[in-house]
Design a protein around this motif. Structure first.
Motif, short mmCIF file in Angstrom:
data_model
loop_
_atom_site.label_atom_id
_atom_site.label_comp_id
_atom_site.label_asym_id
_atom_site.label_seq_id
_atom_site.Cartn_x
_atom_site.Cartn_y
_atom_site.Cartn_z
N ILE A 105 -6.35 1.13 10.50
CA ILE A 105 -5.86 0.83 9.07
C ILE A 105 -5.11 -0.49 8.77
CG2 ILE A 105 -5.87 3.04 8.71
CD1 ILE A 105 -3.06 3.44 8.50
N GLY A 106 -4.68 -1.09 9.86
CA GLY A 106 -4.07 -2.29 9.87
C GLY A 106 -2.73 -2.22 9.71
N ALA A 107 -1.98 -1.26 9.90
CA ALA A 107 -0.50 -1.19 9.67
C ALA A 107 0.39 -1.68 10.66
CB ALA A 107 -0.08 0.47 9.59
N GLN A 108 1.29 -2.23 10.36
CA GLN A 108 2.12 -2.92 11.30
C GLN A 108 3.73 -2.11 11.31
OE1 GLN A 108 1.43 -5.26 13.47
NE2 GLN A 108 -0.61 -5.22 12.71
N SER A 109 4.19 -2.30 9.94
CA SER A 109 5.47 -1.44 9.79
C SER A 109 5.16 -0.67 8.54
CB SER A 109 6.56 -2.64 9.52
OG SER A 109 6.18 -3.10 8.34
N PHE A 110 5.81 0.63 8.59
CA PHE A 110 5.67 1.54 7.67
C PHE A 110 6.74 2.46 7.68
CE2 PHE A 110 3.17 2.58 11.37
CZ PHE A 110 3.83 3.88 11.38
N ILE A 111 6.68 3.30 6.54
CA ILE A 111 7.82 4.20 6.17
C ILE A 111 6.82 5.56 5.97
CG2 ILE A 111 9.65 5.14 4.69
CD1 ILE A 111 10.36 2.37 4.14
N CYS A 112 7.50 6.83 6.61
CA CYS A 112 6.84 8.01 6.16
C CYS A 112 7.95 8.79 5.75
CB CYS A 112 6.24 8.69 7.38
SG CYS A 112 5.00 7.81 7.83
N VAL A 150 3.57 14.23 2.86
CA VAL A 150 4.30 13.01 3.36
C VAL A 150 4.04 11.78 2.42
CG1 VAL A 150 4.38 11.39 5.12
CG2 VAL A 150 4.33 13.65 5.82
N LEU A 151 4.80 11.07 1.87
CA LEU A 151 4.77 9.91 1.22
C LEU A 151 4.74 8.81 2.33
CD1 LEU A 151 4.65 8.74 -1.68
CD2 LEU A 151 7.04 8.89 -1.57
N PHE A 152 3.79 7.79 2.03
CA PHE A 152 3.73 6.78 3.06
C PHE A 152 3.68 5.55 2.20
CE2 PHE A 152 0.92 3.78 5.23
CZ PHE A 152 1.29 3.72 6.59
N VAL A 153 4.42 4.33 2.75
CA VAL A 153 4.03 3.26 2.22
C VAL A 153 4.18 2.11 3.42
CG1 VAL A 153 5.30 3.54 -0.06
CG2 VAL A 153 6.52 2.92 1.95
N ASP A 154 3.50 0.91 3.23
CA ASP A 154 3.65 -0.38 4.05
C ASP A 154 3.27 -1.52 3.51
OD1 ASP A 154 0.74 -0.09 3.73
OD2 ASP A 154 0.53 -0.32 5.82
N ASN A 155 3.66 -2.68 4.21
CA ASN A 155 3.14 -4.03 3.77
C ASN A 155 2.39 -4.53 4.87
OD1 ASN A 155 4.81 -4.12 1.41
ND2 ASN A 155 6.69 -4.21 2.62
N ARG A 191 0.74 -1.16 -0.24
CA ARG A 191 -0.14 0.14 -0.14
C ARG A 191 0.89 1.34 -0.09
NH1 ARG A 191 -4.02 -0.94 4.85
NH2 ARG A 191 -2.29 -0.42 6.25
N GLY A 192 0.20 2.47 -0.42
CA GLY A 192 1.06 3.51 -0.40
C GLY A 192 -0.09 4.78 -0.61
N GLY A 193 0.48 5.91 -0.18
CA GLY A 193 -0.48 7.26 -0.43
C GLY A 193 0.32 8.31 -0.16
N ILE A 194 -0.17 9.19 -0.44
CA ILE A 194 0.15 10.61 -0.26
C ILE A 194 -0.61 11.62 0.61
CG2 ILE A 194 0.93 12.73 -1.31
CD1 ILE A 194 2.04 11.11 -3.89
N TRP A 195 -0.13 12.25 1.60
CA TRP A 195 -0.71 13.27 2.25
C TRP A 195 -0.11 14.75 2.17
CZ3 TRP A 195 -1.07 8.36 3.33
CH2 TRP A 195 -2.16 7.73 4.24
#
Length: 704
Positions: A405-412, A424-429, A327-331
């Motif tokens: 949102i079910g996030a466990q590990s992520f990068i901002c 902010v750019l956001f991604v997680d698995n 998943r990924g998104g932009i805020w």
């Protein structure tokens, strides 16, 4: 061997030189070095808390998992110090170096090393590869014999190596031999930088491989058999001698088959290793290819798109195609920079996307500690490898949101343009459970500035468009007070001398509605205003058709000017045409129960055109005798009711050749108010045979 050599470079931080700056904070050691320590410690001392070791050393788990990350001298020193303290083993560095031959962290290097077939070849390439895999030392290799080499490590200026790193390097050099012979090499260390020498020298000796030993045994036995058979030829009967030859041949063949079997096993092992290396290499190439395509696609999209929503949608679409994130998104920050708002993303189901759109991150709260807010405010990427690690540091609201949102590990990763955070750019698995690493941060940090530049351009373009729209709205508003050419003149030229006047030849017409004051006494105020607005709107339209403009309204009349601000060669004709059309149109309005009557004064001459007034209030108008004369001529129409349009001789002469010129009558010399001398006046009476153009009728017109 790649990693073994890289790992042995760990000890190769070199000695400190007074004439060079210390490299205590330079990234010198690959993460696999520390990972070898972690694996060995977890195996030998499982009670040691690994996380506390990493925290003390300033190392994060995602940096450790990233094979492309490098640590500083300060970090590895602190890690070693705390590790020795926790394990109570001062010799752990040498043991970890030896362990590298079987560690998972060294698996790729182990496979690569086996590809060199022999220990001599593996040790020989140290001089070629180590300088590319370590940033602290350079290496030289020299072969001293079939099973002996000399390796010299030369520290780079400014590197401050510790003794434990030299021990670790020797452990790695010992481990290379074990990959081939299953035994550690023997090492002599005649020169060491920690004993005052300029470089570390290692004399490395190893045992022969099993296949080589059996091959040598076969060769020696074959040589012995040749001489033995030759000697026995003279002493043994033919049958016995033949039996001996058969025996020797059988032994030689057996030795040959066995040595070849061992060689094939080594070759098969090496081929398997090379196959695994090739697979890893292809995976790496594919990943880098996708990364390159991502940068290219984002670059192409951002160079063409100036609509913010389409731009960001193209970015996340490229991320979804090219990056290995679930998943990924932009805020983006709100215009007042008080909130971070979800804008666009991929991989989210409908329920999660609805949560994201309803949940904003507060940027104006000084105590906000969420990873996204921290990344935005500090302009530094944030990697959370496990939400449980930060649950004590974030608010309950943020923790609930992350769980929703079910996030466990992520990068901002912050999107920053010229020190200004834009989003902010956001991604997680969540499906693949693939761990996130420093390489992921580096990639996202690399594309974030490109997104920021394009986003800034799109925002700037949007502001320009909004500014143009506002300018157009203001222009239309000002055109209700000023002629459009005047506004254009000031906008295009940038002129700031607002009080400059110009003397221009113009034609002025003054119009007055007859008996309007008395007739309007029976009308409602709203009805009166509506009647005048409707009538003046039609007059303005007719005047504009003839390139004139209404300069000011005088209650139930107005002043119109032709020939300014834009010069017109035939402005008297245009003014007369407009007056005739208005006269024709006015007869269709009902005022006081009968067709409305008007009076028009028309004069041609010079007038001063410009802004008249004060700094606080001014008006664009025309002043001078021409304007006054037109106004006085309009007053004459009250005394000559059959001539609704009265003009001066100057205007009459300018109309020579006009189709209606013969309908203009000389009214003689007339005394007008405000002038000492009489003025020759000319009156226009519409001719029935040549009516002026009738205009379209509506509810205010009398049917003709």
């Amino acid at each position: 061997m790649l990693l073994l050599i890289r790992n042995l470079s760990v000890g190769l931080l070199g000695m400190s030189l007074d004439d060079h700056p210390k490299k205590i904070d330079d990234p010198l050691y690959n993460s696999r070095l520390i990972k070898n320590y972690i694996e060995y410690t977890a195996r030998q001392d499982p009670d040691v808390d690994i996380n506390s070791l990493l925290t003390y050393a300033g190392i994060t788990t995602y940096e450790l998992e990233d094979q492309g990350h490098w640590f500083t001298q300060h970090q590895v020193d602190r890690f070693h110090d705390i590790l020795v303290k926790k394990t109570g083993n001062p010799n752990i560095s040498r043991e970890v170096g030896r362990y590298a031959a079987s560690s998972r962290a060294s698996m790729v290097v182990k496979q690569y090393t086996l590809g060199f077939m022999t220990p001599a070849a593996a040790y020989w390439v140290v001089k070629n590869l180590a300088s590319r895999l370590t940033r602290a030392h350079t290496f030289k290799s020299r072969r001293l014999g079939p099973e002996m080499v000399e390796i010299t490590s030369i520290p780079k200026p400014g590197v401050n190596e510790k003794p434990y790193q030299c021990d670790n390097r020797m452990g790695h050099l010992e481990a290379i031999s074990r990959l081939f012979t299953n035994r550690f090499a023997k090492i002599e260390h005649p020169s060491c930088i920690h004993r005052g020498d300029g470089a570390c020298r290692y004399i490395i000796m190893w045992e022969k491989t099993a296949s080589l030993i059996w091959r040598m045994a076969r060769n020696y036995f074959a040589l012995f058999a040749i001489f033995a058979c030759g000697a026995l030829f003279f002493f043994l009967p033919s049958i016995s001698w033949a039996a001996v030859i058969f025996l020797f041949a059988s032994i030689i063949m057996g030795l040959s088959f066995y040595s070849e079997h061992l060689e094939k096993e080594d070759l098969a092992r090496n081929l398997d290793a090379q196959g695994d290396v090739a697979k890893d290499l292809l995976d790496e190439i594919n990943m880098r290819y996708n990364d390159a395509l991502l940068v290219k696609e984002i670059g192409q999209a951002t160079s063409k798109l100036l609509d913010i929503q389409r731009l960001l949608k193209s970015v996340v679409d490229a991320m979804q195609r090219r990056l290995d994130f679930d998943r990924g998104g932009i805020w983006l920050a709100s215009p007042d920079k008080s909130r971070l708002c979800y804008t666009v993303g991929y991989g989210y189901n409908r329920e999660v996307e609805e949560i994201l759109r309803k949940s904003d991150f507060h940027l104006d709260h000084p105590h906000s500690r969420g990873p996204a807010v921290q990344a935005f405010n500090q302009q530094r990427p944030q990697l959370v490898s496990d939400v449980a690690e930060i649950k004590e540091e974030i608010s309950a609201r943020t923790l609930d949101f992350i769980r929703e949102i079910g996030a466990q590990s992520f990068i901002c990763v912050p999107i920053v343009y010229e020190k200004e955070s834009l989003g902010v750019l956001f991604v997680d698995n969540i499906k693949s459970k693939k761990s996130l690493s420093q390489t992921d941060i580096s990639l996202l940090t690399g594309i974030a500035p490109q997104i920021a530049i394009s986003l800034h351009n799109a925002i700037s373009y949007q502001r320009v468009q909004e500014s143009k729209e506002r300018e157009e709205s203001l222009r239309k508003l000002f055109e209700k007070y000023l002629p459009a050419p005047i506004i254009k003149q000031y906008v295009d030229s940038g002129e700031i001398d607002l009080f400059r006047g110009d003397e221009i030849s113009i034609t002025a017409i003054f119009l007055d509605i007859r008996k309007f004051t008395s007739c309007s006494e029976t009308m409602e105020a709203r009805e009166t205003v509506s009647f005048l607005n409707d009538y003046f709107e039609r007059c303005s339209h007719l005047i504009s058709e003839e390139n004139g403009h209404i300069n000011k309204y005088t209650g139930d009349g107005f002043l119109a000017i032709f020939g300014a601000p834009e010069p017109l060669e035939n402005h008297p004709i245009m003014a007369f045409n407009a007056a005739g059309k208005i006269l024709d149109m006015s007869g269709n309005f009902i005022l006081g129960g009968k067709p409305m009557s008007i009076g028009v004064g028309l004069h041609t001459g010079l007038a001063i055109i410009g802004n008249i007034g004060s700094q606080s209030k001014m008006e664009y108008t025309a002043v001078g005798d021409t304007i006054n004369t037109a106004a006085r001529l309009q007053e004459l129409t009250k005394f000559f009711p059959d001539y609704p349009i009265i003009m001066s001789r100057d205007a009459w002469e300018a109309l020579e050749g006009h189709p209606y010129h013969r309908a203009i009558t000389n009214l003689g010399m007339q005394r007008i108010r405000g002038k000492k001398e009489k003025l020759e006046a000319f009156g226009f009476k519409p001719i029935k045979d040549y009516p002026l153009t009738m205009l379209q009728t509506d509810i205010n017109y009398i049917p003709l």
